[in-house]
Design a protein around this motif. Structure first.
Motif, PDB file in Angstrom:
ATOM      1  N   LEU A  63       0.852  -1.195   0.000  1.00 24.63           N
ATOM      2  CA  LEU A  63       0.000   0.000   0.000  1.00 24.63           C
ATOM      3  C   LEU A  63       0.880   1.235   0.000  1.00 24.63           C
ATOM      4  CD1 LEU A  63      -2.667   1.403   0.147  1.00 24.63           C
ATOM      5  CD2 LEU A  63      -2.700   1.057   2.617  1.00 24.63           C
ATOM      6  N   VAL A 199      -2.044  -1.324  -7.632  1.00 28.78           N
ATOM      7  CA  VAL A 199      -3.452  -1.673  -7.453  1.00 28.78           C
ATOM      8  C   VAL A 199      -4.005  -2.317  -8.723  1.00 28.78           C
ATOM      9  CG1 VAL A 199      -5.765  -0.778  -6.986  1.00 28.78           C
ATOM     10  CG2 VAL A 199      -3.796   0.143  -5.743  1.00 28.78           C
ATOM     11  N   LYS A 221      -0.686  -5.048   3.395  1.00 35.05           N
ATOM     12  CA  LYS A 221      -0.738  -3.613   3.169  1.00 35.05           C
ATOM     13  C   LYS A 221      -1.607  -3.221   1.973  1.00 35.05           C
ATOM     14  CE  LYS A 221       3.884  -2.777   5.090  1.00 35.05           C
ATOM     15  NZ  LYS A 221       5.241  -2.232   4.819  1.00 35.05           N
ATOM     16  N   THR A 222      -2.192  -4.190   1.311  1.00 34.20           N
ATOM     17  CA  THR A 222      -2.977  -3.868   0.124  1.00 34.20           C
ATOM     18  C   THR A 222      -4.163  -2.981   0.470  1.00 34.20           C
ATOM     19  OG1 THR A 222      -4.239  -4.753  -1.731  1.00 34.20           O
ATOM     20  CG2 THR A 222      -4.352  -5.983   0.341  1.00 34.20           C
ATOM     21  N   PRO A 223      -4.476  -2.000  -0.377  1.00 36.78           N
ATOM     22  CA  PRO A 223      -5.689  -1.199  -0.168  1.00 36.78           C
ATOM     23  C   PRO A 223      -6.947  -1.927  -0.607  1.00 36.78           C
ATOM     24  CG  PRO A 223      -4.580  -0.461  -2.152  1.00 36.78           C
ATOM     25  CD  PRO A 223      -3.685  -1.507  -1.533  1.00 36.78           C
ATOM     26  N   ARG A 234     -11.057  -5.910   7.270  1.00 36.29           N
ATOM     27  CA  ARG A 234     -10.785  -4.544   6.830  1.00 36.29           C
ATOM     28  C   ARG A 234     -11.940  -3.602   7.129  1.00 36.29           C
ATOM     29  NH1 ARG A 234      -6.768  -3.452   3.300  1.00 36.29           N
ATOM     30  NH2 ARG A 234      -7.206  -1.339   4.028  1.00 36.29           N
ATOM     31  N   LEU A 318     -11.272   8.998   4.763  1.00 34.66           N
ATOM     32  CA  LEU A 318     -10.989   7.652   4.277  1.00 34.66           C
ATOM     33  C   LEU A 318     -12.272   7.080   3.692  1.00 34.66           C
ATOM     34  CD1 LEU A 318      -8.264   6.165   4.428  1.00 34.66           C
ATOM     35  CD2 LEU A 318      -9.147   4.911   6.400  1.00 34.66           C
ATOM     36  N   ILE A 339     -12.132  -1.253  -2.420  1.00 37.26           N
ATOM     37  CA  ILE A 339     -10.882  -0.535  -2.218  1.00 37.26           C
ATOM     38  C   ILE A 339     -11.077   0.529  -1.152  1.00 37.26           C
ATOM     39  CG2 ILE A 339     -11.373   1.133  -4.068  1.00 37.26           C
ATOM     40  CD1 ILE A 339      -8.342   1.141  -4.672  1.00 37.26           C
ATOM     41  N   VAL A 340     -10.047   0.743  -0.325  1.00 35.66           N
ATOM     42  CA  VAL A 340     -10.023   1.832   0.648  1.00 35.66           C
ATOM     43  C   VAL A 340      -9.044   2.876   0.139  1.00 35.66           C
ATOM     44  CG1 VAL A 340      -9.437   2.502   3.003  1.00 35.66           C
ATOM     45  CG2 VAL A 340     -10.605   0.340   2.584  1.00 35.66           C
ATOM     46  N   THR A 341      -9.465   4.117   0.085  1.00 33.90           N
ATOM     47  CA  THR A 341      -8.620   5.185  -0.448  1.00 33.90           C
ATOM     48  C   THR A 341      -8.745   6.443   0.393  1.00 33.90           C
ATOM     49  OG1 THR A 341      -8.171   6.588  -2.382  1.00 33.90           O
ATOM     50  CG2 THR A 341     -10.451   5.906  -2.040  1.00 33.90           C
ATOM     51  N   LYS A 342      -7.663   7.216   0.424  1.00 39.41           N
ATOM     52  CA  LYS A 342      -7.681   8.518   1.090  1.00 39.41           C
ATOM     53  C   LYS A 342      -7.574   9.640   0.064  1.00 39.41           C
ATOM     54  CE  LYS A 342      -2.714   8.100   2.048  1.00 39.41           C
ATOM     55  NZ  LYS A 342      -1.681   8.076   3.102  1.00 39.41           N
TER      56      LYS A 342
END
Length: 706
Positions: A63, A199, A221-223, A234, A318, A339-342
């Motif tokens: 990530l 990704v 660590k993958t998003p 997660r 987030l 997917i989790v993204t900021k």
């Protein structure tokens, strides 16, 4: 050793090129020897060690921080199908497409076009749909006959519910939606489009594993959020990690552990908001929604668009977007992908979409009966008593009438503090318009405290709910100075100093609570985007200011900060105190007169002086002027950041624009509110790339005739 698929491909290509060179230089015998070596090396790469899983491919993801511009959010039905179809039509080498339900004709046609132009198109589609699979069977046959490589999803999972697309190993789409007509036209759906290399590679590797019936190992660590491997873990981490706010827009809520974690979040003070579809009394999730509402969460059910989304927004920083429903099967048994993204652009647009949807929900009310606090509370305590009927007391420092509602505020920071709301149906119960009548006065208000966009409010349903505790200084309609000063006030000083031109700005602080005319030269202006300040001294702190809020900008022929700078003006209004400094709030250009060099004054030009209403076709002749334009909206389009209201389908013709920042001022999304309506629109005509337009910042600029 089992080498990753991508590395085996690279090794194969390299040795093939080497073999060709050997053939050209040494002949066919050496060429065949080289091919044998290549085959042996690749076989060695596939050899499994005794302690290795026989069915695992390992994505090499770590990530890394999201780089600017590598991700964007699709919002449906707002954006329509074009953004997705353009991805497919733009493919040059390969397409990997995994989908639960595919019935959308244009998508099938685009995939077949890609295959026909030589693109390697592979589609993995679920066979055993809940409720039957006839639609996918038809799509399977159509794609196969069109030259697309299509497979039924592996039976390793209860269902393959993932919705993903990988284009040329360069772009990946991770979505909440199936490819159906309703998804693109009637549902609330989202998708993340990413070009972040690791990704994209991971999404492709998961596809390849499912295509070949193998398994995957995920880097911690993958998003990516993948069922059944890590989705539950997660999503629970995302919920448990929220400190201030947790917003969910979900098609259902049936997982017991998720519900418990959301209740825990509410109990630790997190502002939880949940939006689901309005399925009426048949919603199997309603019991869990009621639990959340009873615990103090904001819970609403949206009728249109239909909520098929699966998104979470944590602490406004987030975002999660994916195919995972809040059910045991989705998290533990299905193949799902999210997917989790900021990424700030994604977070901001997702937040804005949820805010807009919340305005149209049917709220699930708490069944918990709360005790009513005794006595009168300070207005600042109202937020501690949401859902309760209370009596609060305080001074109104801002009254605003939008034409559709009056808002009375106890603090200039009105977005986050208590607001008293009065609708026009009650206006005739007051001696004057409520915004003017109560402004500047101490009031006592009784009613139920509710939350609107996270801020407390009390909606007045009867004039008996609000009581003015101090005598109104403007009860009389007389305009003489003694009346404007208020009863019991010695006006001799005001009479002596006011004169024909008004009092000096330096003395304005002596007349707090009084309506006076103040004269001075504007030597400094500041426009924050939300408010304009006119100052009469460069050292402006603690000194008299004129305040004009952005909602009133359209009433002025030019931006107030530029129009009044370096001019001597006379401003009329009630002098108030804000943070220790006197000010007059101007909500109408008629309150300000500009003093000419000879000492005479002139009023601001009004739209009526430009000849009344003009046809939209003639708008270009009035560039730089504030006028009223007449016509019918023949096309309206909301692109997320703004709404276009077109009077013609021809390019370069007149258009009205509403920015997304102003959507919350309208009773409905502007694209829907004004579609096909005959309107008058008042505002300044400006040119953008040669095309005349009016910016609508307030619904009062628009009058609808049908």
């Amino acid at each position: 050793m089992k080498l990753h698929f991508r590395y085996r491909v690279i090794l194969s290509v390299c040795f093939t090129k080497l073999s060709v060179l050997m053939y050209r230089k040494y002949g066919i015998f050496i060429f065949f020897c080289s091919l044998v070596i290549v085959a042996l090396l690749l076989a060695a790469c596939n050899t499994k060690t005794s302690d290795a899983s026989p069915t695992l491919k390992t994505p090499p993801s770590t990530l890394s921080p999201v780089a600017a511009g590598v991700q964007r959010l699709i919002v449906l039905p707002d954006d329509g199908p074009d953004a997705v179809l353009e991805l497919i039509d733009g493919a040059q080498k390969s397409i990997r497409f995994k989908i639960y339900l595919l019935t959308y004709y244009d998508a099938r046609a685009a995939l077949i076009r890609a295959a026909n132009r030589g693109v390697d198109v592979r589609v993995l589609i679920e066979k055993e749909l809940t409720g039957g699979g006839a639609s996918n069977a038809e799509s399977y046959q159509i794609l196969q006959e069109g030259g697309v490589h299509v497979k039924w999803a592996p039976k390793t999972f209860r269902l393959v519910h993932e919705k993903s697309l990988v284009i040329d190993d360069l772009q990946a789409m991770i979505a909440t939606y199936n490819f159906t007509n309703s998804s693109f036209s009637r549902n609330r759906e989202y998708a993340v489009i990413t070009t972040q290399p690791d990704v994209v590679a991971d999404v492709a590797t998961i596809f390849d594993a499912d295509w070949s019936g193998e398994g995957i190992l995920l880097d911690k660590k993958t998003p990516l959020v993948v069922s059944p491997e890590n989705s539950r873990q997660r999503l629970l981490q995302l919920i448990d990690g929220a400190n201030a706010s947790l917003w969910l827009e979900q098609s259902t809520l049936l997982d017991d552990e998720i519900v418990e974690r959301l209740l825990t979040a509410v109990n630790r003070g997190v502002a939880v908001r949940f939006i689901g579809p309005n399925r009426g009394d048949d919603d199997v999730a309603y019991e869990n929604l009621q639990k959340l509402a009873d615990a103090g969460a904001d819970v609403g059910r949206l009728g249109t668009p239909y909520v098929h989304a699966k998104v979470i927004l944590s602490d406004d920083s987030l975002a999660f977007v994916g195919s995972e429903n809040m059910t045991f099967s989705s998290l533990n048994l299905n193949r799902e992908l999210g997917i989790v993204t900021k990424d700030k652009a994604i977070v901001d647009r997702l937040r804005d979409s949820i805010i807009q949807d919340w305005k149209h929900v049917k709220q699930v009310t708490s069944t918990v009966v709360l005790s009513t606090p005794e006595g009168v509370l300070d207005w600042e305590e109202a937020e501690l008593h949401v859902g309760q009927v209370v009596t609060v007391e305080g001074k109104i420092v801002r009254g605003y009438d939008s034409g559709k509602v009056t808002l009375l505020n106890f603090d200039q920071d009105y977005h986050n503090t208590l607001t008293v709301v009065i609708f026009p149906s009650l206006y005739d119960q007051f001696p004057q318009p409520p915004a003017r009548y109560f402004d500047g006065h101490t009031v006592r208000v009784t009613g139920e405290v509710k939350l609107y966009e996270g801020a407390p409010e009390i909606v007045i349903e009867s004039a008996s709910q609000i009581e003015m505790l101090d005598a109104p200084s403007r009860a009389s309609a007389s305009a003489d100075v003694s009346t404007r000063a208020g009863p019991g006030i010695d006006t001799s000083k005001l009479d002596a100093e006011n004169g024909a031109d008004g009092i000096s700005w330096q003395k304005a602080g002596d007349y707090l609570g009084q309506e006076v005319a103040v004269k001075g030269e504007v030597v400094r202006t500041y426009n924050s985007g939300k408010v304009t300040f006119l100052n009469f001294d460069q050292s402006w702190k603690g000194k008299f200011s004129v305040v004009i809020f952005a909602s009133d900008y359209p009433k002025f022929p030019e931006s107030p900060d530029g129009f009044y700078l370096n001019k001597t003006i006379v401003v009329t209004g009630t002098v108030k105190e804000y943070k220790g400094a006197p000010e007059i709030i101007v909500d109408n250009p008629g309150q300000i007169q500009i003093v000419e060099g000879d000492g005479t004054s002139r009023d601001l030009v009004t739209p009526a002086e430009h000849g009344g209403v003009v046809a939209w076709q003639d708008a270009a002749a009035y560039v730089g002027q504030t006028i009223t334009v007449e016509g019918r909206i023949v096309q309206s389009k909301d692109i997320g950041s703004m709404t276009f209201l077109d009077f013609s389908k021809q390019k370069n013709s007149f258009v009205a624009i509403v920015w997304a920042d102003d959507y919350d001022k309208f009773s409905q999304p502007p694209a829907r509110l004004y579609a096909n309506k005959k309107v008058w629109i008042t505002g300044e005509i400006v040119l953008y790339k040669g095309k005349p337009e009016i910016i609508i910042r307030d619904p009062r600029q628009v009058e609808v005739f049908d």
